[in-house]
Scaffold this motif. Structure first.
Motif, PDB file in Angstrom:
ATOM      1  N   GLN A   1       0.838  -1.193   0.000  1.00  0.00           N
ATOM      2  CA  GLN A   1       0.000   0.000   0.000  1.00  0.00           C
ATOM      3  C   GLN A   1       0.880   1.252   0.000  1.00  0.00           C
ATOM      4  O   GLN A   1       1.809   1.374   0.794  1.00  0.00           O
ATOM      5  CB  GLN A   1      -0.888  -0.019   1.234  1.00  0.00           C
ATOM      6  CG  GLN A   1      -1.922   1.067   1.257  1.00  0.00           C
ATOM      7  CD  GLN A   1      -2.850   0.925   2.449  1.00  0.00           C
ATOM      8  OE1 GLN A   1      -2.509   0.329   3.447  1.00  0.00           O
ATOM      9  NE2 GLN A   1      -4.029   1.510   2.322  1.00  0.00           N
ATOM     10  N   ASP A   2       0.573   2.171  -0.915  1.00  0.00           N
ATOM     11  CA  ASP A   2       1.303   3.437  -0.942  1.00  0.00           C
ATOM     12  C   ASP A   2       1.029   4.204   0.348  1.00  0.00           C
ATOM     13  O   ASP A   2      -0.020   4.052   0.970  1.00  0.00           O
ATOM     14  CB  ASP A   2       0.883   4.270  -2.149  1.00  0.00           C
ATOM     15  CG  ASP A   2       1.359   3.655  -3.467  1.00  0.00           C
ATOM     16  OD1 ASP A   2       2.244   2.779  -3.435  1.00  0.00           O
ATOM     17  OD2 ASP A   2       0.841   4.064  -4.518  1.00  0.00           O
TER      18      ASP A   2
ATOM     19  N   GLU B   1      10.267   2.815   8.859  1.00  0.00           N
ATOM     20  CA  GLU B   1       9.560   1.546   9.065  1.00  0.00           C
ATOM     21  C   GLU B   1       8.773   1.147   7.825  1.00  0.00           C
ATOM     22  O   GLU B   1       8.744  -0.026   7.455  1.00  0.00           O
ATOM     23  CB  GLU B   1       8.628   1.633  10.279  1.00  0.00           C
ATOM     24  CG  GLU B   1       9.360   1.658  11.594  1.00  0.00           C
ATOM     25  CD  GLU B   1      10.171   0.395  11.851  1.00  0.00           C
ATOM     26  OE1 GLU B   1       9.647  -0.716  11.646  1.00  0.00           O
ATOM     27  OE2 GLU B   1      11.335   0.521  12.255  1.00  0.00           O
ATOM     28  N   GLN B   2       8.120   2.102   7.190  1.00  0.00           N
ATOM     29  CA  GLN B   2       7.363   1.798   5.978  1.00  0.00           C
ATOM     30  C   GLN B   2       8.294   1.325   4.873  1.00  0.00           C
ATOM     31  O   GLN B   2       8.003   0.359   4.181  1.00  0.00           O
ATOM     32  CB  GLN B   2       6.570   3.032   5.518  1.00  0.00           C
ATOM     33  CG  GLN B   2       5.759   2.817   4.269  1.00  0.00           C
ATOM     34  CD  GLN B   2       4.531   1.958   4.461  1.00  0.00           C
ATOM     35  OE1 GLN B   2       4.103   1.710   5.578  1.00  0.00           O
ATOM     36  NE2 GLN B   2       3.966   1.489   3.375  1.00  0.00           N
TER      37      GLN B   2
ATOM     38  N   ASP C   1       7.387  -2.816  -3.012  1.00  0.00           N
ATOM     39  CA  ASP C   1       6.673  -2.288  -4.188  1.00  0.00           C
ATOM     40  C   ASP C   1       5.662  -1.201  -3.837  1.00  0.00           C
ATOM     41  O   ASP C   1       4.610  -1.117  -4.450  1.00  0.00           O
ATOM     42  CB  ASP C   1       5.969  -3.410  -4.951  1.00  0.00           C
ATOM     43  CG  ASP C   1       6.933  -4.448  -5.464  1.00  0.00           C
ATOM     44  OD1 ASP C   1       8.080  -4.078  -5.777  1.00  0.00           O
ATOM     45  OD2 ASP C   1       6.554  -5.631  -5.542  1.00  0.00           O
ATOM     46  N   SER C   2       5.952  -0.379  -2.852  1.00  0.00           N
ATOM     47  CA  SER C   2       5.037   0.713  -2.538  1.00  0.00           C
ATOM     48  C   SER C   2       5.764   2.047  -2.658  1.00  0.00           C
ATOM     49  O   SER C   2       6.975   2.127  -2.501  1.00  0.00           O
ATOM     50  CB  SER C   2       4.441   0.555  -1.129  1.00  0.00           C
ATOM     51  OG  SER C   2       5.433   0.674  -0.156  1.00  0.00           O
ATOM     52  N   LYS C   3       4.978   3.066  -2.943  1.00  0.00           N
ATOM     53  CA  LYS C   3       5.508   4.416  -3.056  1.00  0.00           C
ATOM     54  C   LYS C   3       5.315   5.116  -1.719  1.00  0.00           C
ATOM     55  O   LYS C   3       4.274   4.995  -1.085  1.00  0.00           O
ATOM     56  CB  LYS C   3       4.769   5.171  -4.159  1.00  0.00           C
ATOM     57  CG  LYS C   3       5.229   6.601  -4.363  1.00  0.00           C
ATOM     58  CD  LYS C   3       4.558   7.240  -5.561  1.00  0.00           C
ATOM     59  CE  LYS C   3       3.190   7.722  -5.192  1.00  0.00           C
ATOM     60  NZ  LYS C   3       2.567   8.568  -6.213  1.00  0.00           N
TER      61      LYS C   3
ATOM     62  N   PRO D   1      -7.073   6.283  -4.242  1.00  0.00           N
ATOM     63  CA  PRO D   1      -8.000   5.861  -3.187  1.00  0.00           C
ATOM     64  C   PRO D   1      -7.390   4.818  -2.233  1.00  0.00           C
ATOM     65  O   PRO D   1      -7.805   4.720  -1.085  1.00  0.00           O
ATOM     66  CB  PRO D   1      -9.177   5.265  -3.964  1.00  0.00           C
ATOM     67  CG  PRO D   1      -9.133   5.948  -5.282  1.00  0.00           C
ATOM     68  CD  PRO D   1      -7.675   6.185  -5.575  1.00  0.00           C
ATOM     69  N   ALA D   2      -6.400   4.075  -2.686  1.00  0.00           N
ATOM     70  CA  ALA D   2      -5.789   3.045  -1.842  1.00  0.00           C
ATOM     71  C   ALA D   2      -4.611   3.567  -1.015  1.00  0.00           C
ATOM     72  O   ALA D   2      -4.051   2.827  -0.219  1.00  0.00           O
ATOM     73  CB  ALA D   2      -5.321   1.890  -2.712  1.00  0.00           C
TER      74      ALA D   2
END
Length: 186
Positions: free
Chosen positions: A40-41, A75-76, A82-84, A137-138
């Motif tokens: 999740q971005d 941490e993210q 594969d998230s921005k 939206p995600a």
């Protein structure tokens, strides 16, 4: 991964995800379904407000907010794939940093945070406009603020939003998680 719901078995499902207790009760195979949050971005909004005559507690609140954002961002990057990740900071200047999950962005992310400075009237319109423009939206969005008020309304001009034809900004702003840096800890 987070548990999302139970659903009926479909051909090709992994049998390790069968929820046996519910399957026995319903007399049909039921599967546990999960959301993968690792992809999740993530957008971090940093609202660096400070009063006109700051005291030591005000400066400590700014330091606490910046440190908390650094921890969240690292941490993210460490736990995602594969998230921005986007950092938007409003203070003395409007700052934007964008990168992807993984350790390659650690240094530049922390260097960006090292130079942000608070201001008595940060550009809130820029902060929300840039955040809305870089989100889907995600996208999970978190607002970290040094303001004493805890609501997104303290950062977004709700009267201006209400007068706009496009009400999607208000709906989006209501979904933003707000964290206030205060004396008790962030």
């Amino acid at each position: 991964d987070e548990f999302h719901r139970l659903r009926e078995f479909r051909w090709g499902d992994n049998p390790r995800a069968i929820h046996w207790r519910t399957s026995a009760r319903r007399n049909e195979l039921m599967m546990r379904e999960f959301h993968q949050t690792r992809e999740q971005d993530f957008t971090i909004l940093l609202d660096l407000w400070i009063p006109e005559k700051p005291n030591d507690d005000d400066w400590e609140r700014v330091e606490r907010a910046v440190s908390f954002v650094a921890t969240m961002g690292i941490e993210q990057m460490r736990d995602s794939r594969d998230s921005k990740i986007v950092l938007l900071s409003a203070g003395q200047t409007e700052t934007r940093w964008e990168g992807h999950a993984g350790p390659a962005g650690f240094d530049s992310f922390l260097e960006t945070l090292a130079i942000v400075q608070p201001k008595t009237n940060p550009n809130r319109d820029w902060l929300w406009g840039a955040a809305k423009g870089s989100s889907t939206p995600a996208t999970r969005t978190v607002l970290v603020t040094t303001r004493e008020e805890a609501s997104p309304g303290s950062v977004v001009d709700t009267e201006k939003v209400a007068s706009e034809q496009d009400r999607s900004l208000k709906f989006w702003a209501d979904s933003v998680q707000t964290i206030v840096a205060n004396e008790q800890g962030t």
